[in-house]
Design an enzyme around this catalytic site. Structure first.
Site, short mmCIF file in Angstrom:
data_model
loop_
_atom_site.label_atom_id
_atom_site.label_comp_id
_atom_site.label_asym_id
_atom_site.label_seq_id
_atom_site.Cartn_x
_atom_site.Cartn_y
_atom_site.Cartn_z
CB CYS A 138 -0.93 -0.02 1.22
SG CYS A 138 -1.94 1.47 1.35
CB CYS A 141 -0.40 2.48 4.08
SG CYS A 141 -1.90 1.80 3.39
CG ASP A 142 3.32 1.16 4.49
OD1 ASP A 142 2.94 1.69 5.54
OD2 ASP A 142 3.05 -0.02 4.20
#
Ligand code: NDP
Length: 314
Positions: A138, A141-142
């Protein structure tokens, strides 16, 4: 009301499931929530969550899930660490749905399905070893953790193209590994990738290994599947974007699914084709897939369930 028929059963324990539980419990539906095999869902496999509103300093995925569970339990949600292995959904309005946790039968007037989706991985041992240390599924997200660093994106669909474009604004360089000699992604997404200076596309290339100290990614081992030539790329982040699989096996054949297995919901609601069965979170959304959007639809599902119970006079 008969004692053994529950007003609301929630299947799945990610942000969608727990948010549905908070709302259902506060509406006095006395929900029971079945966590499944991965209590807390996909967020428990991520490190810091920095984009969920209300956490200015960020929060770890597992901690956020514990807090959501605590909040749901505060309003008397009963949480069962069990897997729903079979369902027999009623097809008529007001019918009673049957769910099974092994041999135990659970009866419910409404069911909220929030079983999520699972990111597909390549199946390399190194992926597991470096999970949370540079391997992610993701970018939203990261990606932030790779500011100014080099990263790899594996995959050639719309997700991979989108993740590569997103990462190109953060990372110093993005290398896309495409296993065939062409993309699967739509033309417009491919053009965007090709027009981005710091994205390099390596066709006919596959990831076969990862190297690094202390479980932190330092190099990716790749192979040209035409020439069989192996090489190493110095990278810190490896984003696997080869698709997701919705967790709908147990419902297949009973509820309407899209071709790719996601549950179909009606318009802007969480209603499925079956009366009293609602779906929230990634199991019905392959577009946004964020904790906050999952939580939003969890709230909607609980409200839809509450309205449905009113309609059937319960
Ligand atoms: P897709 O199934 O469309 O693509 C998966 C990609 O991963 C393919 O290119 C496939 O390669 C590759 N792949 C699969 N297995 C491997 C492997 N073992 N090694 C290397 N590569 C592999 O999944 P997406 O998640 O990209 O998209 C899912 C759906 O969501 C699609 O319908 C897509 O259009 C949609 N979507 C739309 C977006 C938008 O419109 N903004 C954004 C994201 C997704 P190959 O091509 O060789 O099979």
């Amino acid at each position: 009301m008969e004692n053994n028929i529950l007003d609301c059963v929630i299947v799945g324990s990610g942000p969608a499931g727990f948010t549905a539980a908070i709302y259902a419990a506060r509406a006095d539906l006395k929900p029971e929530l079945y966590t499944g095999m991965e209590p807390g869902g996909q967020l428990t496999t991520t490190t810091d969550v920095e984009n969920f509103p209300g956490y200015p300093d960020g929060i770890t995925g597992p901690e956020m899930m514990m807090q959501l569970q605590k909040q749901a339990e505060r309003f008397e949600t009963k949480v069962y660490y069990e897997m729903i292995t079979k369902v027999e959904f009623a097809t008529e309005k007001g019918g009673i749905h049957k769910l099974y946790a092994g041999s135990r039968e659970i009866l419910a007037r409404t069911v909220i399905i929030s079983t999520g989706a699972t990111a597909k991985y390549l199946g390399l041992d190194d992926e597991k070893k470096y999970m949370g240390g540079g391997v992610s599924a993701c970018a939203t997200c990261d990606g932030f953790f790779y500011k100014g660093k080099e990263v790899i994106v594996v995959g050639a669909g719309d997700t991979a193209a989108e993740e590569a474009t997103y990462l190109s604004k953060i990372a110093s360089k993005v290398t896309m590994l495409v296993r065939r000699d062409e993309f699967r992604a739509s033309k417009v997404m491919v053009k965007r990738v090709m027009d981005t200076e710091n994205i390099e596309v390596k066709f006919n290339h596959e990831l076969i290994g990862i190297k690094g100290e202390n479980s932190l990614v330092e190099r990716a081992v790749v192979i040209n599947n035409k020439t069989q030539e192996e090489s190493e790329l110095p990278v810190h982040g490896i984003f696997i974007a080869i698709g997701h699989k919705p967790n709908t096996e147990v419902f297949a054949g009973q509820i309407d699914l899209e071709e790719n297995g996601y549950i179909i919901t009606e318009g802007k609601s969480t209603r499925t084709n079956l009366p009293g069965v609602f779906a929230a979170g990634d199991v019905q959304d392959h577009t946004y897939r964020q904790a906050v959007t999952a939580a939003g639809t969890g709230c909607m599902a609980a409200m839809d369930a509450e309205r449905y119970l009113q309609e059937i006079g319960e």
